[in-house]
Structure formats: structure tokens, C-alpha cells
Design an enzyme around this catalytic site. Structure first.
Site, PDB file in Angstrom:
ATOM      1  N   HIS A  12       0.826  -1.208   0.000  1.00 27.26           N
ATOM      2  CA  HIS A  12       0.000   0.000   0.000  1.00 27.26           C
ATOM      3  C   HIS A  12       0.855   1.249   0.000  1.00 27.26           C
ATOM      4  O   HIS A  12       0.637   2.162  -0.776  1.00 27.26           O
ATOM      5  CB  HIS A  12      -0.934   0.005   1.217  1.00 27.26           C
ATOM      6  CG  HIS A  12      -1.877   1.165   1.206  1.00 27.26           C
ATOM      7  ND1 HIS A  12      -1.535   2.404   1.692  1.00 27.26           N
ATOM      8  CD2 HIS A  12      -3.135   1.267   0.743  1.00 27.26           C
ATOM      9  CE1 HIS A  12      -2.562   3.232   1.538  1.00 27.26           C
ATOM     10  NE2 HIS A  12      -3.544   2.561   0.961  1.00 27.26           N
ATOM     11  N   ALA A  74      -5.140  -9.406   3.442  1.00 27.26           N
ATOM     12  CA  ALA A  74      -6.348  -9.903   2.793  1.00 27.26           C
ATOM     13  C   ALA A  74      -6.673  -9.057   1.571  1.00 27.26           C
ATOM     14  O   ALA A  74      -6.148  -7.963   1.395  1.00 27.26           O
ATOM     15  CB  ALA A  74      -7.514  -9.877   3.782  1.00 27.26           C
ATOM     16  N   GLY A  76      -8.786  -6.693  -0.134  1.00 25.07           N
ATOM     17  CA  GLY A  76      -9.803  -5.671   0.044  1.00 25.07           C
ATOM     18  C   GLY A  76      -9.967  -4.866  -1.237  1.00 25.07           C
ATOM     19  O   GLY A  76      -9.612  -5.321  -2.330  1.00 25.07           O
ATOM     20  N   HIS A  78      -8.449  -2.305  -2.590  1.00 23.36           N
ATOM     21  CA  HIS A  78      -7.281  -2.021  -3.427  1.00 23.36           C
ATOM     22  C   HIS A  78      -6.926  -3.216  -4.309  1.00 23.36           C
ATOM     23  O   HIS A  78      -6.545  -3.046  -5.469  1.00 23.36           O
ATOM     24  CB  HIS A  78      -6.077  -1.627  -2.588  1.00 23.36           C
ATOM     25  CG  HIS A  78      -6.199  -0.282  -1.941  1.00 23.36           C
ATOM     26  ND1 HIS A  78      -6.576   0.848  -2.626  1.00 23.36           N
ATOM     27  CD2 HIS A  78      -5.984   0.103  -0.666  1.00 23.36           C
ATOM     28  CE1 HIS A  78      -6.585   1.883  -1.798  1.00 23.36           C
ATOM     29  NE2 HIS A  78      -6.236   1.453  -0.599  1.00 23.36           N
TER      30      HIS A  78
END
Length: 128
Positions: A12, A74, A76, A78
Site C-alpha cells: 500500500h 487480505a 480488500g 485495493h
């Protein structure tokens, strides 16, 4: 050095560059374990390089197959929305290259087992 196969460890990103240190350790470990692979980091935001930059660099160094390993616990938003769009754009830019996204690292069975083992070890410390 040219590498036909490559891995991008995709995270991220964060405003604090120290956030990337665990990913840097994984990158360095993977490079030592598999010197035949090109290995780069890439980030969605805040840190460099971007996924586009990492993929472009690997292709420039001869990569023909690039596996993107999301360094997320996990899948998600993105990974369901943003990453597939970035991968599709990269495939369009590099039609001679196979670029694939795999499971989030936290969803891979060996990683789940390692996390469970670590949690157990933490709970058992002091017994003995």
C-alpha cells in the site's frame, strides 16, 4: 543483469518510509534465495516506486513474466479494484510480457501457517 522472470512485492505504502522496512527485508531475502529472479518493490501510494515504474524497469531489464505479489493480509478494495486496473494497463503497455497478480500474501496457506505458528510461539513463551 537481465532476468526473464520477475516478482514485484506490491504494498500500500505509507507516509513514513520506515513502514517499508519489512518489505525491503522480504525483497532482500528473496533476492538472496532466488538470484535468477528480478525482484522489485512497488507501492500504491506515498512511496516510490509505483507499480508502473517497477514493471517498466523489470521489462527494460528483460523480464517476460512478472508476478505481482500483494503484500497485504487480505484482499480488500485495493486488490479487488485498483490493482487489477494497474495490471491491465501494464499488460497493454507491455504486450509481450505476461504480468499476473496472485493472492494476497496473507491469504497464502504457507503464510497463514507461519502466522499461526508465530501466534502460538508468542502464547507459549515462558512455558517450559
Amino acid at each position: 543483469m537481465t532476468h526473464d522472470r520477475a516478482v514485484v512485492l506490491f504494498g500500500h505504502g505509507a507516509r513514513d518510509p520506515a513502514w517499508a522496512q519489512p518489505m525491503e527485508r522480504v525483497r532482500d531475502t528473496l533476492r538472496a534465495l532466488a538470484p535468477e529472479l528480478g525482484v522489485e518493490l512497488a507501492f500504491l501510494e506515498f512511496l516510490a516506486p509505483t507499480l508502473d515504474e517497477a514493471i517498466d524497469a523489470l521489462v527494460a531489464h528483460g523480464a517476460r513474466r512478472i508476478v505481482i505479489v500483494p503484500m497485504f493480509i487480505a484482499r480488500g478494495g485495493h486488490l479487488k479494484n485498483d490493482l487489477p486496473k494497474l495490471v491491465a494497463a501494464a499488460c497493454e503497455r507491455h504486450p509481450g510480457c505476461e504480468i499476473v497478480q496472485v493472492l494476497a500474501v496473507g491469504e497464502a496457506e504457507p503464510v497463514v501457517a507461519a502466522m499461526a505458528s508465530y501466534a502460538r510461539q508468542c502464547a507459549m513463551e515462558g512455558d517450559g
